[in-house]
Each structure stands twice: as structure tokens, then as C-alpha cells.
Design an enzyme around this catalytic site. Sequence first.
Site, short mmCIF file in Angstrom:
data_model
loop_
_atom_site.label_atom_id
_atom_site.label_comp_id
_atom_site.label_asym_id
_atom_site.label_seq_id
_atom_site.Cartn_x
_atom_site.Cartn_y
_atom_site.Cartn_z
CG LEU A 1 -22.24 17.10 7.62
CD1 LEU A 1 -21.11 16.44 6.84
CD2 LEU A 1 -22.74 16.17 8.71
CG ASP A 2 -21.50 21.08 13.82
OD1 ASP A 2 -22.61 21.55 13.51
OD2 ASP A 2 -21.28 20.51 14.91
CD GLU A 3 -16.40 27.12 9.87
OE1 GLU A 3 -15.56 27.77 9.24
OE2 GLU A 3 -17.06 27.61 10.83
CB THR B 1 -18.51 17.80 10.99
OG1 THR B 1 -18.75 18.14 12.36
CG2 THR B 1 -18.85 16.34 10.79
CG ASN C 1 -23.33 22.39 17.97
OD1 ASN C 1 -23.09 23.44 18.53
ND2 ASN C 1 -22.96 22.20 16.70
#
Length: 215
Positions: free
Chosen positions: A56-58, A60, A152
Site C-alpha cells: 500500500l502507498d505510504e 494509504t 499508484n
Amino acid sequence: MAREALPTVLRREPGLVIVDKPSGVLSVPAPGRSGPTMTDLVASVLDVRVFAVHRLDEETTGAMVFALDEETKAALEGMFRAHTIERDYLALLSSAPSPPAGRIDGPLAVDADGVVRVVRSGGQRAVTTYETLGRRGKCCLVRCRLETGRRNQIRAHMAAMGCPLAGDRKYGFRPRAGESFSRVMLHSWRLRFVHPATGGQVDVVVAPPEPVLAP
């Protein structure tokens, strides 16, 4: 490691655990970055070795699954590659998408600035389905389901539609009068899959930290 920094365990099954990821934590180590990752934090909570099987993105938040042994790690990674794990996200968009629901099949590639964007040819196939849930002030809440899992992906697909996520300056969001977002407004809301060892249904839904993201 501060207790308040540790993620909440949502569900533990044989060979795996699902946790609620907070914003501001990397999933795995990254070049030039220091500090604990989600892998470190989950290992600290459980006091066992854990294995990241997706990212997961930082910024998110939400549901994230980790394997607890090598066999389950290999099985879950195979399921992610085969897209047999259902992943639903809640995203707050800067404007309403048109049409209000649909399926985006837009390949992604990294541009010269290092940003992942939709491209007309080449790139990696990326598919996102989305459904509008309602207005949230000037913004719009949508549910997104990943049919593929590119870096992304939701952020790039929504930006390509002219609806960057609220707070996502990287993809073109610019705040309007009265708007202030402390992060990219994206939340991993639901994970659903068949347990690779037991065959049982695993279905976890986690509420977002901000009321504006609540469906």
C-alpha cells in the site's frame, strides 16, 4: 517503538494476518528512507517474523495482509498475481467522475519524471472498476476495485479522468477555498479471498480513519 504507532490486528488466520495500516508508514523498506516499515511494525505486534505479500502507498490506510510463513507467502503472492483476491478501496476524488461508474482499462508506465501515468501504447495493463457513492462537499467519494495491482494504479487512473484524489498533489490536486487534506485520501476498505490452506472465506472490512471517507 511507541505503542500508538503499532497497527491494529483485524484478523488472524493460520499462516496469515490482516492489519489496519496507518498513514505515513512505508509497506517495505525503500532506498534513502529510514524508520520502521509496516513489516517491522506487524512483526513487533505479533512478535514473529512476517512477510509482505502486497503493498500500500505510504499515505494509504486500511486493510493489508501479511504472511506468517514461507508457504503462505508463496500462495498469497500467487493469488495476487492471479488477481483472485478482491480489493476494494475508498477514494475521495476532487470532482465527480464521468460516467459515475465504469471500468478503466488503461496501461501504466513510468514517465521521465518518475511518475506512473496512463499511456496510449506499451506499459503494463491496469484495470480498475469504480462506482460513485456520493458527494462529499466539493469532492466525490467512489469505491474502486482493482482487477490488477500496479503501483499508484487508482491514483493514476483517476487523474487521467480529470479527477485526481483529494490531497494528491503528485497527480495534480490543487486545494480550493476551504479545503485541507493531510494525506492522499485513499483507503483499503475490503479484502476478500479464499484462504489458501483452509479453503475458508476471508472477508475483512475496515472503517476509514476520516468520516469523509465513510461509505
